[in-house]
Design an enzyme around this catalytic site. Sequence first.
Site, PDB file in Angstrom:
ATOM      1  N   TYR A   1     -11.985  -6.716   8.587  1.00  0.00           N
ATOM      2  CA  TYR A   1     -12.448  -7.254   7.293  1.00  0.00           C
ATOM      3  C   TYR A   1     -11.594  -8.466   6.914  1.00  0.00           C
ATOM      4  CZ  TYR A   1     -12.376  -8.122   2.365  1.00  0.00           C
ATOM      5  OH  TYR A   1     -12.377  -8.765   1.157  1.00  0.00           O
TER       6      TYR A   1
ATOM      7  N   LYS B   1     -12.440 -12.817   6.620  1.00  0.00           N
ATOM      8  CA  LYS B   1     -12.136 -13.743   5.523  1.00  0.00           C
ATOM      9  C   LYS B   1     -11.354 -14.951   6.053  1.00  0.00           C
ATOM     10  CE  LYS B   1     -14.223 -11.594   2.289  1.00  0.00           C
ATOM     11  NZ  LYS B   1     -15.480 -12.178   1.754  1.00  0.00           N
TER      12      LYS B   1
ATOM     13  N   SER C   1     -10.061 -13.544  -0.087  1.00  0.00           N
ATOM     14  CA  SER C   1      -9.223 -12.430  -0.523  1.00  0.00           C
ATOM     15  C   SER C   1      -7.764 -12.698  -0.213  1.00  0.00           C
ATOM     16  CB  SER C   1      -9.683 -11.148   0.191  1.00  0.00           C
ATOM     17  OG  SER C   1      -8.765 -10.096   0.000  1.00  0.00           O
TER      18      SER C   1
HETATM   19  C1  WQD Z   1      -4.484  -0.440  -4.269  1.00  0.00           C
HETATM   20  C2  WQD Z   1      -3.228   0.419  -4.250  1.00  0.00           C
HETATM   21  C3  WQD Z   1      -3.103   1.912  -2.381  1.00  0.00           C
HETATM   22  C4  WQD Z   1      -6.480   4.450  -3.466  1.00  0.00           C
HETATM   23  C5  WQD Z   1      -8.214  -3.723  -0.911  1.00  0.00           C
HETATM   24  C6  WQD Z   1      -8.575  -4.797   0.074  1.00  0.00           C
HETATM   25  C7  WQD Z   1      -8.715  -6.113  -0.639  1.00  0.00           C
HETATM   26  C8  WQD Z   1      -9.714  -5.966  -1.746  1.00  0.00           C
HETATM   27  C9  WQD Z   1      -9.236  -4.893  -2.710  1.00  0.00           C
HETATM   28  C10 WQD Z   1     -11.914  -6.534  -0.970  1.00  0.00           C
HETATM   29  C11 WQD Z   1      -2.637   0.556  -2.858  1.00  0.00           C
HETATM   30  C12 WQD Z   1      -3.198   2.681  -3.687  1.00  0.00           C
HETATM   31  C13 WQD Z   1      -5.526   3.451  -3.464  1.00  0.00           C
HETATM   32  C14 WQD Z   1      -6.073   5.796  -3.639  1.00  0.00           C
HETATM   33  C15 WQD Z   1      -3.795   5.062  -3.826  1.00  0.00           C
HETATM   34  N1  WQD Z   1     -10.973  -5.622  -1.225  1.00  0.00           N
HETATM   35  N2  WQD Z   1      -4.209   3.752  -3.653  1.00  0.00           N
HETATM   36  N3  WQD Z   1      -4.730   6.050  -3.829  1.00  0.00           N
HETATM   37  O1  WQD Z   1      -5.816  -1.925  -0.579  1.00  0.00           O
HETATM   38  O2  WQD Z   1      -4.736  -3.385  -2.364  1.00  0.00           O
HETATM   39  O3  WQD Z   1      -6.958  -4.000  -1.452  1.00  0.00           O
HETATM   40  O4  WQD Z   1      -9.152  -3.672  -1.951  1.00  0.00           O
HETATM   41  O5  WQD Z   1     -11.854  -7.720  -1.163  1.00  0.00           O
HETATM   42  O6  WQD Z   1      -9.139  -7.085   0.291  1.00  0.00           O
HETATM   43  O7  WQD Z   1      -7.514  -4.921   1.015  1.00  0.00           O
HETATM   44  O8  WQD Z   1      -6.762  -2.033  -2.920  1.00  0.00           O
HETATM   45  O9  WQD Z   1      -7.493  -0.314  -4.513  1.00  0.00           O
HETATM   46  O10 WQD Z   1      -7.507   0.237  -2.019  1.00  0.00           O
HETATM   47  O11 WQD Z   1      -5.340   0.047  -3.236  1.00  0.00           O
HETATM   48  O12 WQD Z   1      -2.567   5.313  -3.977  1.00  0.00           O
HETATM   49  O13 WQD Z   1      -6.888   6.772  -3.632  1.00  0.00           O
HETATM   50  O14 WQD Z   1      -3.581   1.743  -4.664  1.00  0.00           O
HETATM   51  O15 WQD Z   1      -2.158   2.536  -1.498  1.00  0.00           O
HETATM   52  O16 WQD Z   1      -1.230   0.587  -2.986  1.00  0.00           O
HETATM   53  P1  WQD Z   1      -5.958  -2.790  -1.763  1.00  0.00           P
HETATM   54  P2  WQD Z   1      -6.869  -0.455  -3.169  1.00  0.00           P
END
Ligand code: WQD
Length: 339
Positions: free
Chosen positions: A150, A154, A125
Site C-alpha cells: 500500500y 503511494k 500519505s
Molecule cells: C494508529 C495507532 C496503532 C488500532 C494507517 C496507514 C496510513 C493511513 C492511516 C491510509 C497505531 C494503534 C490501532 C488498534 C491500536 N491509512 N492501534 N489498536 O497505522 O498510523 O496509519 O492508517 O492512508 O497510511 O498506515 O493508523 O489507525 O491503524 O493506527 O493500538 O486496534 O493506533 O498501533 O499506533 P496508522 P492506525
Amino acid sequence: MKILVTGGLGFIGSHTVVELQNEGFEVIIIDNLSNSSIEVLDGISAITGVRPHFEKIDLKIKDDVIDFFQKYNDIAGVIHFAASKAVGESVQEPLMYYENNITTLVYLLQELTKLAQPNFIFSSSCTVYGQADELPITENAPVKPAESPYGNTKQIGEEIIGDTCKVNQNLKSIALRYFNPIGAHPSAEIGELPIGVPQNLVPYITQTAIGMREQLSVFGGDYPTPDGTCIRDYIHVVDLAKAHVVALQRLIEGKNRANYEVFNLGTGKGSSVLEAIQSFDRVSGKTLKYQIVGRREGDITAAYADTTKANDVLGWKTELTLDDAMASAWKWEQKIRNK
Ligand code: WQD
C-alpha cells in the site's frame, strides 16, 4: 466549474465533495462502490442540499475512463481518492493493490493530459516517510523504502505524477500527504464506514464504546515515547477535506510555483494512543475498555507533521482539535448504530 472526485463516496472523498460544493463547485463522483456505499450520496445531499452527479465506473477499465473524459471534456480539475488503502490487506494481496492503485492512476493521467488545462490533486500519505529520522516531518524528509505494498503504491504514484508533469507542462499537480485522518462531519450525515473489523484506531474505539467490540487492544506499550504507546498526528477529516479545496484553487488560480508540488497535511501535534483514548473518554463521558498487548507488525513509533509549508505556502491550517474529531466520530457511530 466541474470537478471530478474519484472515490468520492469514500471517507475522505465524501467530506471533500461537501467542501467543494460549499465553495460552489459542481461535483461529479466516480466510484466503483467496492469499498463505499451509494447511500453516502444521500448524506452529502442532506448536508449541502445538492446531490452530486454520480457515475459507477471502475477506473481499472481503460475504455470506461476514456469514455468518461470524452463525455466530460470540460472538467476543470480532478481529485483522485479512488484506491485500496488497507496496509495489512496490501501485504496479503500485493498484485490487487498494484493493479487497483497504479493502473488506475496511469489511465486517469493518460486522459487528463489530453485536457486543455488539467489540475490534479493526488491523495498520498505520510506512510511514504516510514519512520522519519527527524520529527516533526517536513516534505523534504527522505521517502523511505515502503513497509507495505500500500505504502509503495503511494510512493510509485507520486513518482508517476512527477515524471508525467516533467513532460506535460500543462498538467499541474499537487500530492497531499495525509497523516492520520479521523472523525466525521459534525452533522453526522457522513463519516467513516469501515467494512468488517476496523484496522484503524478511532473506528475501533467507537465500535468498542458502542458495544460492538469487547475491548480495544493497544498495540504496544513499550515504545520509546512518554507513555510507551505510539504517537500519530490525528487530523480531523473536515480540516483535511478543506485542504483539498484550497489545493485545487491554488492550481486553478495558477498560484502554484511548480507543476508538481507536495504538501504534508497534519495538525503538527503528535498524540499517543493513550492520549487518544483519554480524548475519547473526555468527550464521550465513557471509560473505554482497553488492554495493552504486543506491538503490531509494521507500526512505526512516531509520526507528526511539520505544517510550515502547508500553512505558509498552501495557506491552510487545521482549525479542529483531537477532541472535536473524537466527538464527531462518536456522534457518527451512535447515529449509524441508531443509539
Ligand atoms: C494508529 C495507532 C496503532 C488500532 C494507517 C496507514 C496510513 C493511513 C492511516 C491510509 C497505531 C494503534 C490501532 C488498534 C491500536 N491509512 N492501534 N489498536 O497505522 O498510523 O496509519 O492508517 O492512508 O497510511 O498506515 O493508523 O489507525 O491503524 O493506527 O493500538 O486496534 O493506533 O498501533 O499506533 P496508522 P492506525
